[in-house]
Enzyme design. Structure first.
Site, mmCIF file in Angstrom:
data_model
loop_
_atom_site.group_PDB
_atom_site.id
_atom_site.type_symbol
_atom_site.label_atom_id
_atom_site.label_comp_id
_atom_site.label_asym_id
_atom_site.label_seq_id
_atom_site.Cartn_x
_atom_site.Cartn_y
_atom_site.Cartn_z
ATOM 1 N N GLU A 38 17.809 45.199 23.522
ATOM 2 C CA GLU A 38 18.165 43.671 24.569
ATOM 3 C C GLU A 38 18.239 44.162 26.164
ATOM 4 O O GLU A 38 17.664 43.436 26.858
ATOM 5 C CB GLU A 38 19.309 43.265 23.938
ATOM 6 C CG GLU A 38 19.583 41.852 24.571
ATOM 7 C CD GLU A 38 20.383 41.654 25.963
ATOM 8 O OE1 GLU A 38 20.467 40.748 26.623
ATOM 9 O OE2 GLU A 38 20.849 42.887 26.232
ATOM 10 N N ASP B 103 22.167 48.399 21.665
ATOM 11 C CA ASP B 103 21.698 49.085 22.834
ATOM 12 C C ASP B 103 22.937 48.889 24.004
ATOM 13 O O ASP B 103 23.329 47.921 23.965
ATOM 14 C CB ASP B 103 20.362 48.942 23.296
ATOM 15 C CG ASP B 103 20.036 47.409 23.504
ATOM 16 O OD1 ASP B 103 20.650 46.815 22.888
ATOM 17 O OD2 ASP B 103 19.373 47.348 24.750
HETATM 18 C C1 LIG Z 1 16.546 41.436 31.860
HETATM 19 N N1 LIG Z 1 16.511 40.253 32.560
HETATM 20 C C2 LIG Z 1 15.691 39.715 33.374
HETATM 21 N N2 LIG Z 1 15.991 38.311 33.603
HETATM 22 C C3 LIG Z 1 17.063 37.979 32.823
HETATM 23 C C4 LIG Z 1 17.377 38.895 32.089
HETATM 24 C C5 LIG Z 1 18.345 38.984 31.296
HETATM 25 C C6 LIG Z 1 19.814 39.397 31.714
HETATM 26 N N3 LIG Z 1 20.748 39.031 30.509
HETATM 27 C C7 LIG Z 1 21.986 39.523 30.702
HETATM 28 O O1 LIG Z 1 22.582 39.894 31.581
HETATM 29 C C8 LIG Z 1 23.033 39.284 29.630
HETATM 30 C C9 LIG Z 1 24.121 38.655 29.963
HETATM 31 N N4 LIG Z 1 25.123 38.103 28.940
HETATM 32 C C10 LIG Z 1 19.994 38.700 32.964
HETATM 33 O O2 LIG Z 1 20.564 37.417 33.013
HETATM 34 O O3 LIG Z 1 19.714 39.341 34.071
HETATM 35 ZN ZN LIG Z 2 24.601 41.833 25.948
HETATM 36 ZN ZN LIG Z 3 24.013 43.579 28.490
#
Ligand SMILES: Cn1cncc1C[C@H](NC(=O)CCN)C(=O)O
Ligand SMILES: [Zn+2]
Ligand SMILES: [Zn+2]
Length: 491
Positions: free
Chosen positions: A182, A117
């Site tokens: 994801e 996604d």
């Molecule tokens: C959705 N979410 C809310 N708290 C943490 C997340 C995951 C998000 N993950 C990424 O961006 C992946 C980076 N490669 C982030 O770290 O914000």
């Molecule tokens: Zn990713």
């Molecule tokens: Zn991402």
């Protein structure tokens, strides 16, 4: 005689080369990123909760399942049921793919996690080309999902395909877990991992994730830690309907004033979090760890210029990296119910919800932080003597993740990087969060490694996302070299 780099070796030529030479030439199997073009064309946006986009993700997962079957893998497309959204909408959750290729008890089993996604993208947002048409300009392959995460998933498939094209035994058993939610928080992935612990994952030795970036444009990296995240909403409510500031202004505790004061008391202007006790469990900094930051090759001036930020809170490379990777940070994200549109409406919002989150580091504890945050906000609020109602909720809690860099697969990956890129990688951490990493580590209890392929300027989640053709090709080779190294070291 070593063949020249940059020369396209046809499959027949490639077959005549020895192992060392093979890694020095581009591979026909990933020279034309046709599959990446096909995959980028699917608008598998998991952020916008609309039936159309869900259908696109389903289509994406179907095409990926076919691709894996074509590779000879046994593919299970697991139905994940439906999802009830806060607005009452019911949407189908795309399937999660569990695939396996090879089941030789003498070989280690390496499982690759990836997602197909993507973040939303519109040409009008400032893309130079259509985000869902892969376009190459100056060796850069532009398109939504090119680096996050369709490119790396395909690079892993390319690596497997390369062994097959050369009629060579794949030195490891391969597994895939591929999801399509994801970007929306990996809906129901945790449950599946728990459910499959003693079946699909029972013989998995190593788990590899390639869903981050290098810290440089040129130099490869290995990632051994990510921060966690704890997300809060703070609701301040007076009544249901908004007020006129001419007829009520002056006689009310205004919810927005309460909220702004609450949010304003969370962090000071030097980035220090003001919640009592919040730093208590942060791992102390050892001399050995301190040295690791000094060796990382980061040009601070360039980093600052690229970010278009006048001045960061810290002015040494070491401090910047430590505050991104090994210290917590608090960010204020937004206010629901705020009058944020242009114009000068004389309104007093009657109910507002502030949102902030704290990036967690080892060895902070989610429930300890939750209690500290709630207590602090309630104390500040009670000092205001406001007649409004306060509600603080934790809406998400993800643990930080840290790997043992002496694990076999980390050593194997370092060797593979040396083979393909001729350099030792930067050993880095990532300030953002990949929630499933900690779940894998806790549930499967096997080594998890993050082996990124993309460069620092790939622009994940941003306009003009890209992966360099170079990174895509060398990345495919890197995974193949990793299979060879990990098999050698495992036995
Ligand atoms: C959705 N979410 C809310 N708290 C943490 C997340 C995951 C998000 N993950 C990424 O961006 C992946 C980076 N490669 C982030 O770290 O914000
Ligand atoms: Zn990713
Ligand atoms: Zn991402």
């Amino acid at each position: 005689e070593k063949p020249k780099e940059g020369r396209l070796a046809g499959l027949t030529t490639l077959k005549t080369l020895n192992k060392k030479q093979r890694f020095a030439v581009p591979w026909p199997i990933c020279m034309t990123p046709e599959s990446l073009k096909e995959w980028v064309a699917i608008e598998s946006d998991s952020i916008q909760p609309l039936p159309h986009f869900r259908q696109e993700i389903f289509k994406m997962m179907d095409i990926a399942a076919d691709k894996l079957r074509h590779l000879g893998a046994a593919v299970d497309s697991i139905d994940m049921g439906h999802q009830e959204l806060p607005d009452g909408q019911n949407l189908p959750i795309p399937p999660i793919l569990l695939a396996e290729l090879g089941n030789d008890p003498k070989k280690p089993t390496v499982c690759f996690y990836g997602h197909l996604d993507v973040q939303p993208a519109k040409k009008e947002d400032g893309w130079h080309t259509d985000p869902f048409t892969l376009v190459e300009v100056d060796g850069k392959l532009y398109g939504r999902g090119a680096t996050d995460n369709k490119g790396p998933v395909l690079a892993w498939i390319n690596a497997v395909g390369a062994f097959q094209a050369l009629n060579q035994d794949i030195p490891v058993n391969i597994k895939f877990i591929i999801e399509g939610m994801e970007e929306a928080g990996s809906v129901s992935l945790d449950e599946l991992v728990k459910r499959e612990k003693d079946r699909f994952f029972s013989n998995v030795d190593y788990i590899v994730i390639s869903d981050n970036l290098w810290i440089s444009k040129k130099k490869p990296a290995l990632i051994y830690g990510t921060r966690g995240n704890i997300y809060f909403t703070v609701e301040v409510k007076c009544r249901d309907q908004d007020f006129h500031s001419g007829t009520f202004g002056g006689i009310l505790n205004e919810p927005m004033a309460d909220l702004v004061s609450l949010l304003g008391s969370l962090v000071d202007s030097s980035g220090h979090i003001l919640i009592p006790g919040i730093y208590d469990n942060v791992a102390p900094l050892s001399e050995e760890e301190k040295k690791m930051y000094e060796t990382i090759d980061l040009n601070l001036e360039e980093y600052q210029n690229n970010s278009q930020v006048e001045r960061f809170l810290f002015d040494t490379k070491e401090e910047i990296l430590m505050h991104l990777w090994r210290y917590p940070s608090l960010s204020i994200h937004g206010i629901e119910g705020a009058f944020h549109e242009p114009g000068a409406k004389t309104v007093i919002p009657a109910q507002v919800i502030g949102k902030f989150s704290i990036r967690l580091v080892p060895y902070m504890n989610i429930s300890v932080v939750e209690t500290q945050v709630k207590k602090y906000l309630e104390d500040i609020f009670s000092q205001r003597n406001s007649s409004n109602k306060l509600k603080v909720n934790m809406t998400l809690g993800v643990h930080p993740w840290i790997a043992n860099i002496h694990d076999i697969q980390y050593i194997a990956a370092r060797r593979a990087i040396k083979t393909v890129f001729g350099v030792d990688p930067d050993m880095i951490r990532d300030g953002s969060t990949i929630p499933i990493a900690k779940t894998f580590q806790d549930i499967i209890q096997k080594s998890v490694m993050m082996l990124p392929l993309g460069a620092v300027d790939d622009g994940e989640h941003s306009q003009n996302e890209k992966i360099n053709r170079y990174n895509y090709i060398e990345g495919s080779k890197l995974f193949a070299a990793f299979f060879l190294e990990v098999a050698k070291m495992h036995s």
